[in-house]
Design an enzyme around this catalytic site. Structure first.
Site, PDB file in Angstrom:
ATOM      1  N   HIS A  72      88.221  64.266   7.703  1.00  0.00           N
ATOM      2  CA  HIS A  72      87.944  63.195   7.853  1.00  0.00           C
ATOM      3  C   HIS A  72      88.431  61.593   7.682  1.00  0.00           C
ATOM      4  CE1 HIS A  72      83.545  61.128   6.533  1.00  0.00           C
ATOM      5  NE2 HIS A  72      83.608  60.643   8.121  1.00  0.00           N
ATOM      6  N   HIS A 109      87.093  72.751   0.362  1.00  0.00           N
ATOM      7  CA  HIS A 109      86.697  71.300   0.259  1.00  0.00           C
ATOM      8  C   HIS A 109      86.867  69.560  -0.096  1.00  0.00           C
ATOM      9  CE1 HIS A 109      83.036  68.334  -1.505  1.00  0.00           C
ATOM     10  NE2 HIS A 109      83.975  68.164  -1.960  1.00  0.00           N
ATOM     11  N   GLU A 110      88.286  69.971  -0.645  1.00  0.00           N
ATOM     12  CA  GLU A 110      88.561  68.189  -0.774  1.00  0.00           C
ATOM     13  C   GLU A 110      89.927  68.833   0.254  1.00  0.00           C
ATOM     14  OE1 GLU A 110      88.480  66.463  -2.776  1.00  0.00           O
ATOM     15  OE2 GLU A 110      87.507  67.688  -4.185  1.00  0.00           O
ATOM     16  N   HIS A 119      87.347  66.108   3.191  1.00  0.00           N
ATOM     17  CA  HIS A 119      87.647  64.565   3.279  1.00  0.00           C
ATOM     18  C   HIS A 119      88.855  64.097   3.079  1.00  0.00           C
ATOM     19  CE1 HIS A 119      84.397  64.254   0.462  1.00  0.00           C
ATOM     20  NE2 HIS A 119      84.304  64.573  -0.787  1.00  0.00           N
TER      21      HIS A 119
END
Length: 711
Positions: A500, A493-494, A497
């Site tokens: 991105h 999940h992290e 980020h």
């Protein structure tokens, strides 16, 4: 297709290919003048953390390589340097004729402040040295004061207004530049700069008051409650901390098997505090006043400008439709939990709000045997990092390399620095991995932007720098760090980020990477959770750290199936939270107390009864950072679900889809309207019904079993 490094033992053809590929990449990087002090990412996390440092002839660099930050006092130096540059840029912006250069100057102005404020924002909560934390906190406050002044600088505002007021000039701007100019204008207007002097001063006062109230409320959400120990039976009391004659309750203790302990924790921890209640209602009242003062009918209308949803009416339509679709499933979930409670505690089988986390966990464990200790040996941290490396390489042409750090560059010896390298474009940016538990470190997994990417005036690209913060256990002895399935999913999940941030190659740092609307910012990270749950991806890296045995397919299948148990009730709870947030920030001059609103909303949008003399909203910390935007988690998950099913379900390593994902979604950061990015990725414009359908279908379809059966 390259195999995972765990499969590529010395002497295998795949291993030789991987080494050859890396050699070519390093040669290409040398040709571009890129640093080659790199080593394989898996090796960096394969042993007990022991920092590798470059000597640099004894020179000590500052944090993140910023020379001034070799000591706490350096924050003042960095801050003063940024403020001197700010003064020059403000003067330049005001005298520059309106045009694209105006936006570039505004962005450089934003960048000079953010490069201190963003770094300080991380250091003030994560640095183990109190002196660094205090200096960083002071820098945050100082920069924040300057930003407030700039947002009320009439001359600066007019320089931007002239650009946007001239129709010919505005139409000459490319879409990204126009959007960034409008975002800067929005920042001015929500501070009330377009108002007359008296109202502008009122807006400034309200902003300051809101900041103070937000800080007070946030602190109050974690303050324990206490009760005289004589009021609790000894068998309940022993589960809590005792100080003198009081028992201190610091949380809900939701996983404790004893129903009475959970009930006591719920009723005591959520017992309303009058000061906290007044603080929340004053915060909501002032937000409402500010929104109306600057021209919005509600705070929610102000907060949702530029988001996927766009308006609170759309948000409520989304939440109500989702609630309708979930209602029957939620009732079924509650019935299953009630049945389990009756089985384990026949004397008191009524399902209460303190029960679902515990009984849903019991149901998952009973049905699927997903004890984390069975999975941990297959998820060593080094294997998971190599798995991410393989996925990013095949999907996006990107590789992760560990890079040696210089003395003083990192705040703790176990922090790792990763270089993110594209096969054709070279170095894209840096990720600092602060992964391990330590005393005083916040217990939260999160992503911090330290420096945003942007195109500078001389044509160079300012490389982004981010931190990923997790709370993984330190390895024991010579054993590697082993992750539970939940930890592995959080890592993916992290890292979503982080990608991105690395791939948001925007011209302006004001919209770089995750600096985009909240209901879009979580899409890349949630999408990574789908990859982490797909056996074809997991099979690339999940190997027993001692035997090399691959994680059995049926274990992955059980894990995926277990996530569906009581998932409708979990989602319904999120709908309740999001609806409450909208009502608090909507058409509500608080004619009723927030507790009355909570009770009514809980009964309508959740189903379990409100417990008298409790006030859960006083612990709802997301009302500060996510005010009027808590729905974003659900909407981002809906978008991520659609992207997964439409683009990656058939082949999670599809390079063409990976390139489309980068081109249509990741590359723009916040520089493009989110719905346009979603439309470009899905090649259709999704409706609210599509979003709702995507979330509900996730409760049914077992993608893992689908692919196992199709082999």
């Amino acid at each position: 297709m390259l195999c995972a490094p765990r499969l590529c033992g010395a002497g295998t053809a795949a291993s030789q290919l991987l080494r050859a590929w890396r050699g070519c990449l390093l040669a290409a990087c040398r040709a571009r003048g890129v640093s080659t002090s790199w080593f394989p990412v898996g090796a960096a996390f394969s042993v007990k953390p022991q920092g590798r440092r470059l000597d640099l002839f004894g020179e000590r660099l500052g944090l993140f390589g910023v020379p001034e930050l070799s000591a706490p006092e350096g924050f003042r130096v960095a801050q003063e340097k940024a403020l001197r540059k700010t003064e020059l840029l403000v003067e330049r912006a005001c005298r520059t004729p309106p045009g694209p250069l105006t936006v570039l100057i505004f962005d450089e102005l934003s960048d000079s402040l953010c490069r201190v404020a963003d770094l300080a924002d991380f250091v003030k909560i994560a640095h183990p040295d109190a002196a660094f934390r205090e200096a960083a906190d002071e820098a945050c406050r100082s920069i924040g004061t300057v930003v407030e002044k700039l947002n009320t600088n009439v001359e600066l505002y007019q320089s931007l207004q002239k650009l946007l007021a001239d129709k010919k000039l505005e139409e000459s701007l490319d879409p990204e530049t126009r959007r960034v100019a409008e975002l800067f204008m929005f920042d001015f207007e929500i501070s009330g700069i377009h108002l007359d002097k008296e109202k502008r001063e009122r807006a400034v006062d309200l902003n300051v008051k809101i900041l103070d109230l937000s800080s007070m409320f946030l602190m109050g959400t974690n303050v324990p409650n206490k009760i005289g120990k004589q009021l609790l039976p000894e068998h309940i009391r022993r589960h809590f901390i005792t100080y003198g004659e009081h028992v201190v309750i610091d949380g809900l203790h939701a996983e404790v098997p004893d129903d009475q302990v959970r009930e006591a924790a719920y009723k005591i921890f959520l017992y309303p505090n009058a000061d906290q209640l007044n603080c929340l209602e004053e915060l909501l009242r002032n937000r409402d006043l500010l929104a109306k003062l600057v021209g919005y009918s509600t705070f929610s209308h102000r907060a949702l400008q530029g988001t996927i949803a766009g308006t609170p009416e759309t948000v409520m339509q989304f939440l109500e439709k989702l609630s309708d679709k979930l209602s029957e499933r939620t009732l079924n979930d509650f019935e299953m939990m009630r049945g389990m409670k009756m089985k384990l505690n026949p004397q008191n089988a009524e399902l209460m709000p303190w029960d679902p986390p515990y009984y849903s966990g019991v149901l998952r464990a009973e049905r699927y045997n997903i004890e984390p200790s069975l999975y941990c040996p297959f998820f060593s941290l080094s294997a998971c990092m190599e798995g991410l490396n393989v996925l990013f390489n095949q999907l996006l042409g990107i590789s992760l390399y560990a890079e040696q750090t210089a003395k003083g560059e990192v705040w703790c010896d176990d922090v790792r620095k990763l270089a993110v390298v594209h096969e054709a474009e070279g170095l894209l940016g840096y990720i600092y991995c602060d992964f391990f538990q330590r005393a005083g470190k916040p217990h939260q997994d999160c992503h911090f932007t330290i420096r945003g990417g942007r195109l500078t005036e001389n044509g160079d690209y300012q490389l982004p720098v981010v931190v990923l913060m997790l709370n993984l256990p330190q390895s024991a002895g010579s054993s590697p760090t082993l992750l539970t399935p939940g930890m592995m999913e959080n890592l993916f999940h992290e890292m979503g980020h982080a990608m991105h941030s690395m791939l948001g190659r925007t011209r302006y740092q004001h919209v770089t990477g995750t600096r985009c609307p909240t209901d879009f910012a979580e899409v890349p990270s949630i999408l990574m959770e789908y990859f982490a749950s797909d056996y074809r991806v997991v099979n690339q890296f999940a190997r027993h750290y001692q035997t090399g045995q691959p994680l059995p397919k049926n274990m992955v299948s059980r894990l995926c199936e277990s996530k569906k148990v009581c998932a409708a009730a979990d989602m319904q709870l999120q709908v309740f939270y999001a609806t409450l947030d909208q009502i608090y920030h909507g058409q509500h001059p608080l004619r009723r107390s927030t507790t009355d609103i909570l009770k009514e909303t809980q009964e309508k949008f959740y189903g379990l009864p409100y417990v008298p003399n409790t006030a859960w909203q006083l612990r709802f910390s997301h009302l500060v950072g996510y005010g009027a935007k808590y729905y974003s988690y659900l909407m981002s998950r809906a978008v991520a679900s659609m992207v997964w099913k439409e683009c990656f379900l058939q082949d999670p390593f599809n390079r063409a889809m990976g390139e489309r994902y980068r081109r249509e979604m990741l590359a723009h950061g916040g520089g493009k309207e989110p719905m346009l990015m979603i439309q470009g990725m899905l090649q259709k414009c999704p409706s609210i019904d599509d979003f709702v359908g995507a979330l509900v279908s996730d409760l049914d379809l077992d993608f893992e079993t689908f692919f196992m059966d199709s082999e």
